[in-house]
Design a protein around this motif. Structure first.
Motif, short mmCIF file in Angstrom:
data_model
loop_
_atom_site.label_atom_id
_atom_site.label_comp_id
_atom_site.label_asym_id
_atom_site.label_seq_id
_atom_site.Cartn_x
_atom_site.Cartn_y
_atom_site.Cartn_z
N PRO A 300 -3.62 -8.84 -6.60
CA PRO A 300 -2.81 -7.62 -6.59
C PRO A 300 -3.39 -6.47 -7.39
O PRO A 300 -2.90 -5.34 -7.28
N TYR A 301 -4.43 -6.73 -8.19
CA TYR A 301 -5.02 -5.67 -9.02
C TYR A 301 -6.21 -4.99 -8.33
O TYR A 301 -6.85 -4.13 -8.92
N SER A 302 -6.48 -5.37 -7.08
CA SER A 302 -7.57 -4.76 -6.32
C SER A 302 -6.98 -4.00 -5.15
O SER A 302 -7.18 -4.37 -3.99
N CYS A 303 -6.27 -2.93 -5.45
CA CYS A 303 -5.58 -2.21 -4.38
C CYS A 303 -6.53 -1.32 -3.59
O CYS A 303 -7.52 -0.81 -4.13
N ILE A 304 -6.24 -1.14 -2.31
CA ILE A 304 -7.03 -0.22 -1.49
C ILE A 304 -6.46 1.19 -1.55
O ILE A 304 -7.10 2.15 -1.15
N SER A 305 -5.23 1.31 -2.06
CA SER A 305 -4.61 2.62 -2.22
C SER A 305 -3.63 2.53 -3.39
O SER A 305 -2.79 1.62 -3.42
N VAL A 306 -3.73 3.47 -4.31
CA VAL A 306 -2.79 3.48 -5.44
C VAL A 306 -1.45 4.08 -5.03
O VAL A 306 -0.53 4.13 -5.84
N PHE A 307 -1.35 4.53 -3.79
CA PHE A 307 -0.12 5.13 -3.29
C PHE A 307 0.60 4.25 -2.27
O PHE A 307 1.83 4.19 -2.25
N ALA A 308 -0.14 3.58 -1.41
CA ALA A 308 0.46 2.78 -0.34
C ALA A 308 1.00 1.47 -0.87
O ALA A 308 0.41 0.84 -1.75
N LEU A 309 2.13 1.03 -0.32
CA LEU A 309 2.74 -0.24 -0.68
C LEU A 309 2.26 -1.34 0.26
O LEU A 309 1.84 -1.07 1.39
N HIS A 310 2.33 -2.58 -0.21
CA HIS A 310 1.81 -3.71 0.59
C HIS A 310 2.79 -4.07 1.70
O HIS A 310 3.97 -4.33 1.43
N PRO A 311 2.31 -4.12 2.95
CA PRO A 311 3.20 -4.45 4.08
C PRO A 311 3.90 -5.80 3.95
O PRO A 311 4.97 -5.98 4.54
N GLN A 312 3.34 -6.72 3.18
CA GLN A 312 3.96 -8.04 3.08
C GLN A 312 5.33 -7.99 2.41
O GLN A 312 6.13 -8.93 2.51
N TYR A 313 5.63 -6.88 1.72
CA TYR A 313 6.90 -6.78 1.00
C TYR A 313 8.04 -6.21 1.83
O TYR A 313 9.14 -6.00 1.31
N ALA A 314 7.80 -5.94 3.10
CA ALA A 314 8.87 -5.42 3.97
C ALA A 314 9.99 -6.46 4.09
O ALA A 314 9.74 -7.63 4.36
N ASP A 315 11.21 -6.01 3.87
CA ASP A 315 12.39 -6.87 3.99
C ASP A 315 12.94 -6.76 5.41
O ASP A 315 13.53 -5.74 5.77
N PHE A 316 12.74 -7.79 6.20
CA PHE A 316 13.14 -7.74 7.60
C PHE A 316 14.66 -7.76 7.77
O PHE A 316 15.18 -7.34 8.82
N THR A 317 15.38 -8.25 6.78
CA THR A 317 16.84 -8.30 6.90
C THR A 317 17.44 -6.90 6.87
O THR A 317 18.61 -6.71 7.26
N ARG A 318 16.68 -5.91 6.42
CA ARG A 318 17.16 -4.53 6.35
C ARG A 318 16.70 -3.71 7.55
O ARG A 318 16.92 -2.49 7.59
N LEU A 319 16.04 -4.36 8.49
CA LEU A 319 15.52 -3.66 9.67
C LEU A 319 16.27 -4.09 10.92
O LEU A 319 16.90 -5.17 10.94
#
Length: 897
Positions: A300-319
């Protein structure tokens, strides 16, 4: 309307005081207009400003600064600047008696962690008064808690005659700043005597400490408003001490999880933290790290963007649900399968969740991207979002995140922005999915942040010191990075060979040219999600451990920047400088035999070239660690690994390393005292070298590194209102504490890693209040692991820190884990944050049977798989009455609430 600003500030010859008027535009951009003040004695400064009548009922925000020959020498604390409401109905002339605002000792009380979470209050503006002559009193009182209010009581009837029941209520018009308007004609004489009281602290109002306050009132005419900013009000109110939990988002587990913790689970964890009486939830970085689509992206400390969030954290129950029954059923089966695993399967989770998001995008994307909310998000995030989406598209098209292999796309082309931003263009369609995913993640995480605030819980994030060498940030703005080196850390308790993170180092010279704009954008983006943050490896803002690109280990690194030693300086210590001897690997028959034993002859024949009898150098095809690494890439047996490590050791066995910028300067090689090149010196030269070594690492650069940090950190920590904490462990020079104290940054205190010299364990009672106390971090073994690692160390801790006789029990029993946590909770540190694994350690029926399965990271292994997950659902944890009551009792007894 006339405004006269008055302030006392002592200057020296050549310095001028400036009044800086700050206007925030509709786009949120702040514009500053400067006005040079006048003085007759260099101490009493004044400036008269004229405002049109239309300025009535407006607000002026401003701060003072010191100018010297056109350059800003210093300025006030900029997080909470002066605020003046022009709302006196009959006010035509405002005379302001100001005071210079330094960064206060209790800066943390102005952070959003306190003002929006712990001491949450609504600011209000006093209703306009119609006094013919107005005296306005303003004072800051940051100690007040959520339910407490400030009032004023004084000598005269108009001020309540010292009767607190008649105290005049004040209004919190800005964060922690209270104001009241008084009718000047109701004040007897020209001397006002009074004090402030805090209401709601106890049954009776609490008086501020100190003597009565007095204001000598100047003669006033009709329409005059006299504004007095007074020094901070202080009450005998104890400092807040709070408890919290550390857990990575990916480690969370709930009944609804999709094989990895998500933002929905984060909400559930906030509920758990709140239910136990804790006030802090700390997580690891949540930025996108997707480079290879393999498990190596789990770091998690090797980010490709300091602004973008990781897609794996999307909560599908809210979609929205997928309309296809067949697809819903298939994905639900996969969700159950992945969620039942004991550890995170990073590759499968991300493959399946991405497939789900693509199906949902095909179903909902057009409607979402046409919505007003998305357009608002896109406008605010466009600066980073468009290049990020294009990066993701090219990464997947080329099948690699190494943009040096992207033919005509090796650097972001700003000319592409327009077509990638316009839905009417075909190019937009190619990146729209990434826009959609980031919008979902942003919306969900902003919701989590608001939910945490409503629960009084501080969400604490993590700012990694580095970014991925092959990430979007480097691709987009390469001028900010040095790609010829690698960032890491010198040897420490985590790794005897140092740590090589592989990140590019920062080009601070370039960053400072625009006032660290990239960093400010980064911090501003983060404050949308968090109210406190941990600066990972804060030492990197003083100097970074820069490792040559051809190295694998960190031993051949050097601090950058640093003041190297020239030949004359080294010899002035009494060490005759032999460049060939000191800068080349020291390889003799004895060294080869000791390192390789029976394989010594093989090493000499294949990897070494004899220079003279019994003295060798590395063959050119093996003379760097990267070359050796490549040779052994497919040789993974235990014997070959030992051989490879031995060759690494040969290559790093030097006494000095040459400065990367100036070939005439040199740096002592870190930890060389353990190697053969040092041991081959005679005793006198060893003692001389040790003096050079100690002077260089602990004294020579202190003032230099202090100045380097002060160029950067003040700008960054004042860019937002998040509370600043820092990881200040490792090889810490004295200047770090100077800067931390000056900028009021919370330090990290770990009892098993004391900062005092010659101490095995630190005394918790000596922790500074402005600190975060913890038992184990994500880089360390958990409490249970640590307890069984070293029996002698554990025994010493058991007898000297816990004051218990006899033999320390093994494995760590739950009652003793509870006692250790209790000792940490009662320490003076403002925050005591305990990892979820250590909380669970107190319950032997609840905790994981295998303590080793609780480890999050092993810093000595650069290829560690980050896959730890809680073994119990958050719902079941919350339903465990005994455990919950145990925690609540611990926290309440410690006074952390």
């Amino acid at each position: 309307m006339k405004l006269i600003f008055n302030i006392e500030y002592h200057t020296v010859f050549g310095e001028d005081l400036l009044l800086n008027d700050v206007v925030t535009g509709k786009d949120g951009e702040k514009k500053v207009s400067q006005y040079r003040m006048s003085t007759v004695d260099g101490q009493h400064w004044t400036y008269q400003m004229t405002k049109a009548k239309s300025a009535q009922n407006t607000v002026i925000s401003y701060f003072y600064s010191v100018d010297c020959e056109g350059a800003s020498r210093r300025q006030e604390w900029s997080t909470e600047i002066h605020r003046l409401e022009l709302n006196a109905v009959k006010g035509t002339n405002y005379t302001i008696y100001d005071r210079w605002l330094e960064m206060p000792e209790d800066t943390y009380l102005y952070s959003s962690a306190f003002t929006e979470c712990v001491n949450r209050r609504r600011t209000v503006v006093q209703q306009p008064t119609a006094f013919s002559k107005t005296v306005r009193v303003m004072v800051r009182a940051p100690q007040l808690r959520a339910h407490e209010r400030l009032a004023l009581v004084g000598r005269t009837d108009a001020l309540g005659s010292w009767n607190t029941a008649k105290a005049l209520p004040m209004y919190e018009h800005a964060r922690n700043e209270w104001t009241i308007d008084l009718h000047a004609d109701s004040l007897v004489g020209n001397r006002m005597e009074f004090k402030f009281v805090a209401e709601g602290v106890a049954e009776e109002p609490l008086w501020e400490v100190g003597y009565n306050r007095t204001i000598e009132l100047a003669d006033m005419k009709e329409g005059d408003v006299a504004v007095y900013l007074l020094n901070q009000s202080f009450f005998e109110i104890s400092n807040r001490r709070l408890a919290g939990t550390l857990v990575p988002v990916f480690s969370l587990r709930s009944k609804d999880s999709f094989g990895v913790g998500d933002f929905g689970d984060l909400k559930k964890m906030i509920d758990w933290v709140s239910a136990t009486g804790q006030r802090v939830l700390q997580v690891l970085p949540i930025n996108d790290t997707t480079i290879t689509h393999t498990w190596t992206d789990s770091y998690p400390y090797s980010c490709i963007s300091v602004f973008a969030l990781h897609p794996q954290y999307a909560d599908f129950t809210r979609l929205p649900k997928l309309k296809s029954v067949k697809l819903r059923k298939a994905f639900e089966e996969k969700r159950r399968e992945l969620n039942s695993l004991s550890q995170l399967d990073y590759e499968q989770v991300n493959e399946v969740k991405t497939a789900y998001l693509k199906e949902l995008f095909a179903q909902e994307g057009t409607q979402v991207l046409a919505s007003a909310d998305f357009k608002k998000f896109f406008t605010e995030a466009e600066q980073w979002l468009v290049p990020y989406a294009r990066y993701c598209q090219l990464r997947d098209d080329y099948g690699t995140g190494d943009f040096s292999q992207w033919l005509d796309h090796r650097v972001w082309d700003e000319h592409e922005r327009k077509q990638l931003s316009n839905p009417a263009n075909q190019a937009f369609a190619g990146v729209a999915f990434y826009y959609y995913v980031q919008y979902i993640l942003y919306t969900q995480m902003v919701g989590v942040h608001g939910y945490a605030r409503s629960k009084g819980v501080i969400l604490k994030g993590d700012i990694p010191i580095g970014v991925s060498r092959y990430g979007c940030d480097v691709w987009m703005e390469p001028r900010y990075f040095n790609l010829s080196g690698q960032a890491g850390a010198p040897p420490d308790d985590f790794s005897v060979n140092g740590q090589n993170w592989g990140f590019p180092t920062y080009n601070w010279e370039e960053m400072l040219k625009d006032g660290c704009a990239w960093w400010k954008r980064r911090f501003s983006n983060m404050q949308q999600f968090f109210d406190a943050y941990r600066i990972d490896h804060v030492l990197g803002f003083f100097r970074i451990w820069e490792i040559p690109i051809e190295s694998v280990h960190g031993l051949l690194g050097q601090f950058a920047p640093a003041i190297g030693l020239n030949r004359e300086e080294i010899e002035a210590y009494g060490l005759h400088f032999h460049e060939e001897r000191f800068l080349r690997p020291y390889i003799t028959d004895e060294v080869v035999t000791r390192l390789f034993g029976e394989r010594g002859a093989e090493v000499k024949q294949m990897y070494l070239k004899e220079l003279q009898k019994g003295v060798y150098e590395m063959r050119s095809e093996y003379d760097t660690q990267r070359k050796v690494e490549a040779i052994f890439a497919t040789r993974t047996g235990e014997s070959d690994e030992k051989l490879r490590e031995g060759l690494y050791a040969l290559i790093s066995d030097v006494l000095f390393v040459r400065d990367r910028k100036n070939p005439d300067l040199f740096h002592p090689r870190i930890s060389v005292q353990h190697d053969y090149t040092y041991k081959a010196l005679d005793e006198a030269d060893q003692m001389t070298f040790n003096r050079i070594y100690d002077d260089y690492f602990y004294r020579r650069n202190n003032q230099f590194w202090y100045r380097e940090a002060m160029k950067k950190l003040p700008r960054l920590i004042q860019a937002t209102r998040m509370m600043t904490c820092a990881e200040d462990l490792g090889m810490v020079p004295d200047c770090v504490s100077w800067v931390m104290n000056e900028l009021k940054i919370l330090s990290l205190e770990i009892q098993s890693m004391p900062k005092e010299a010659f101490v095995r364990f630190s005394y918790l009672s000596r922790n500074p209040y402005r600190s975060v106390c913890t038992i184990s971090s994500h880089d360390m073994p958990t409490l249970r692991q640590w307890w069984d690692e070293d029996a002698d160390r554990t025994q010493l801790y058991y007898n000297t820190m816990l004051y218990r006789g006899g033999s320390a029990p093994h494995p760590l029993p739950g009652w003793l884990a509870r006692e250790i946590i209790e000792c940490h909770l009662v320490c003076p540190s403002m925050l005591c944050v305990v990892s979820i694994q250590d909380w669970l350690a107190i319950d032997e029926k609840l905790r994981l049977a295998d303590a080793n399965a609780e480890r999050i990271n092993i810093p000595a292994n650069p290829h560690h798989y980050w896959r730890y997950r809680m073994h119990v659902n958050i719902e079941d944890l919350t339903a465990n009455v005994d455990f919950m009551e145990n925690l609540k009792e611990l926290i309440k007894k410690s006074g952390r609430y």
